[in-house]
Design a protein around this motif. Structure first.
Motif, PDB file in Angstrom:
ATOM      1  N   ILE A 124       0.667  -0.978   0.011  1.00 40.66           N
ATOM      2  CA  ILE A 124      -0.137  -0.300   0.300  1.00 40.66           C
ATOM      3  C   ILE A 124       1.078   1.163   0.222  1.00 40.66           C
ATOM      4  O   ILE A 124       2.410   1.110   0.441  1.00 40.66           O
ATOM      5  N   ASN A 125      -0.058   2.512  -0.460  1.00 39.44           N
ATOM      6  CA  ASN A 125       0.478   3.785  -0.235  1.00 39.44           C
ATOM      7  C   ASN A 125       0.873   4.012   1.087  1.00 39.44           C
ATOM      8  O   ASN A 125       0.113   4.768   1.014  1.00 39.44           O
ATOM      9  N   THR A 126       2.037   3.273   2.071  1.00 41.79           N
ATOM     10  CA  THR A 126       1.425   4.469   3.427  1.00 41.79           C
ATOM     11  C   THR A 126       1.682   5.677   3.625  1.00 41.79           C
ATOM     12  O   THR A 126       0.860   6.346   4.112  1.00 41.79           O
ATOM     13  N   ASP A 127       2.142   6.816   2.609  1.00 45.51           N
ATOM     14  CA  ASP A 127       2.485   7.842   2.837  1.00 45.51           C
ATOM     15  C   ASP A 127       1.117   8.275   2.593  1.00 45.51           C
ATOM     16  O   ASP A 127       0.914   9.272   3.255  1.00 45.51           O
ATOM     17  N   GLN A 128      -0.041   7.726   1.437  1.00 45.05           N
ATOM     18  CA  GLN A 128      -1.273   8.623   1.122  1.00 45.05           C
ATOM     19  C   GLN A 128      -1.720   8.578   2.947  1.00 45.05           C
ATOM     20  O   GLN A 128      -2.424   8.670   2.871  1.00 45.05           O
ATOM     21  N   LEU A 129      -1.532   7.032   3.267  1.00 46.42           N
ATOM     22  CA  LEU A 129      -2.804   6.655   4.772  1.00 46.42           C
ATOM     23  C   LEU A 129      -2.379   7.197   4.953  1.00 46.42           C
ATOM     24  O   LEU A 129      -3.218   7.942   6.010  1.00 46.42           O
ATOM     25  N   ARG A 130      -1.471   7.027   5.806  1.00 42.86           N
ATOM     26  CA  ARG A 130      -0.972   7.770   7.046  1.00 42.86           C
ATOM     27  C   ARG A 130      -1.180   9.425   6.820  1.00 42.86           C
ATOM     28  O   ARG A 130      -2.203  10.002   7.838  1.00 42.86           O
ATOM     29  N   ALA A 131      -1.404  10.495   6.014  1.00 37.18           N
ATOM     30  CA  ALA A 131      -2.161  11.445   5.434  1.00 37.18           C
ATOM     31  C   ALA A 131      -3.567  11.432   5.597  1.00 37.18           C
ATOM     32  O   ALA A 131      -4.128  12.820   5.998  1.00 37.18           O
ATOM     33  N   ASP A 132      -4.067  10.955   4.645  1.00 36.61           N
ATOM     34  CA  ASP A 132      -5.536  10.726   5.690  1.00 36.61           C
ATOM     35  C   ASP A 132      -6.302  10.557   6.730  1.00 36.61           C
ATOM     36  O   ASP A 132      -6.933  11.006   7.309  1.00 36.61           O
ATOM     37  N   LEU A 133      -4.845  10.104   7.743  1.00 36.34           N
ATOM     38  CA  LEU A 133      -5.291   9.541   9.086  1.00 36.34           C
ATOM     39  C   LEU A 133      -4.849  10.842   9.127  1.00 36.34           C
ATOM     40  O   LEU A 133      -5.841  11.383  10.494  1.00 36.34           O
ATOM     41  N   ASP A 134      -4.359  11.569   9.464  1.00 38.26           N
ATOM     42  CA  ASP A 134      -3.572  12.763   9.442  1.00 38.26           C
ATOM     43  C   ASP A 134      -4.900  13.768   9.497  1.00 38.26           C
ATOM     44  O   ASP A 134      -5.184  15.134  10.424  1.00 38.26           O
ATOM     45  N   ARG A 135      -5.023  14.315   8.085  1.00 37.51           N
ATOM     46  CA  ARG A 135      -5.880  14.707   7.895  1.00 37.51           C
ATOM     47  C   ARG A 135      -7.402  14.301   8.788  1.00 37.51           C
ATOM     48  O   ARG A 135      -8.143  15.704   9.003  1.00 37.51           O
ATOM     49  N   ALA A 136      -8.055  13.154   8.497  1.00 41.52           N
ATOM     50  CA  ALA A 136      -9.524  13.325   9.615  1.00 41.52           C
ATOM     51  C   ALA A 136      -9.257  13.165  10.689  1.00 41.52           C
ATOM     52  O   ALA A 136      -9.692  14.226  11.230  1.00 41.52           O
ATOM     53  N   ARG A 137      -7.739  13.459  11.677  1.00 42.58           N
ATOM     54  CA  ARG A 137      -7.034  14.178  13.159  1.00 42.58           C
ATOM     55  C   ARG A 137      -7.927  15.296  12.952  1.00 42.58           C
ATOM     56  O   ARG A 137      -7.917  15.858  13.266  1.00 42.58           O
ATOM     57  N   ASP A 138      -6.814  17.080  11.753  1.00 37.08           N
ATOM     58  CA  ASP A 138      -7.479  17.549  12.043  1.00 37.08           C
ATOM     59  C   ASP A 138      -8.623  18.065  11.780  1.00 37.08           C
ATOM     60  O   ASP A 138      -8.719  19.840  12.160  1.00 37.08           O
TER      61      ASP A 138
END
Ligand code: DX5
Ligand code: ZN
Length: 243
Positions: A124-138
């Motif tokens: 998987i694209n872990t960078d993209q997943l991590r970015a979306d997790l961070d954005r959900a929290r934001d």
């Protein structure tokens, strides 16, 4: 990363009601009756017909359910490109989103595997997943990751530190009322060995399987058909919790 020993009841087990088995013509009553029975949260299954072979509902129903309860609304995004829709789910009052690792898959996807519900991923694209997790929290929501039954734990290990919870599917997602797949139990144990947070299990969970899941380290059990089909919701919730 913290490594912990599996210890059956070290955490309170919570129970989440998946409204997919609620009465869609009387959803307010279905939700209020689960609240009265003592459920801990609600689980909302959003399906787009692409990531999974079924289409369910989107933000409109979640907005309506938000008016019926103040309990946490946990939104299971079974959709492609979930990052595109995070603000929509935040704005209707979602408390947490589950993002499927399979939506961040880097290998080509065989359409037949979607129709046959056996979709899994190993890269998987872990960078993209991590970015979306961070954005959900934001956006003010909790951010969790979910993997299908045939997707290995190793795929999400690099991003566990960025997850508020991890959800392990115990069926191929797309429908409620499917048979529980026992292969999830050793996955719960393996995840518990490397992850100290909330571990949820979703799909075919009922009184028969809950004890093994809790013993393996699960701390949150999700159910649609078992809970809504029970004649006594309070008793069914207590049974799942093992209390
Ligand atoms: C399956 C969904 C589950 C489902 C659970 O794709 O993600 O949340 O509603 O239903 P039961 O508990 O009936 O298997
Ligand atoms: Zn679900």
């Amino acid at each position: 990363m913290t490594t912990i020993k599996t210890n059956n009841n070290r955490k309170k087990v919570t129970v989440s009601a998946s409204v997919l088995s609620g009465d869609f013509l009387a959803m307010g009553d279905a939700v209020r009756s689960m609240v009265a029975a003592g459920v801990d949260s609600f689980h909302l299954d959003v399906m787009d017909g692409h990531l999974v072979p079924n289409i369910s509902f989107g933000p409109v129903l979640i907005q309506a359910i938000r008016r019926a309860t103040s309990l946490p609304l946990m939104v299971h995004l079974m959709i492609e490109n979930p990052g595109m829709y995070l603000s929509d789910y935040a704005s209707v009052g979602s408390d947490l989103v589950y993002l499927h690792a399979e939506a961040y898959q880097q290998e080509p996807v065989d359409v037949m595997t979607i129709r046959e519900q056996a979709r899994y991923t190993t890269v998987i694209n872990t960078d993209q997943l991590r970015a979306d997790l961070d954005r959900a929290r934001d956006l003010g929501m909790g951010a969790a990751v979910v993997i299908n039954i045939h997707t290995p734990i190793a795929v999400i290990e690099p991003i566990l530190d960025g997850c508020d919870a991890v959800l392990l599917m115990s069926v191929d997602p797309g429908f409620s009322n499917q048979a529980f797949m026992p292969a999830v139990v050793p996955k719960v144990s393996a995840l518990r060995a490397v992850y100290d947070g909330v571990i949820s299990v979703d799909g075919g969970v009922n009184a028969d399987h809950a004890p093994a899941l809790i013993a393996a380290g699960a701390t949150d059990l999700i159910s649609a058909s078992y809970l809504f089909g029970a004649s006594n919701h309070g008793q069914a919730i207590a049974t799942l919790r093992g209390s």
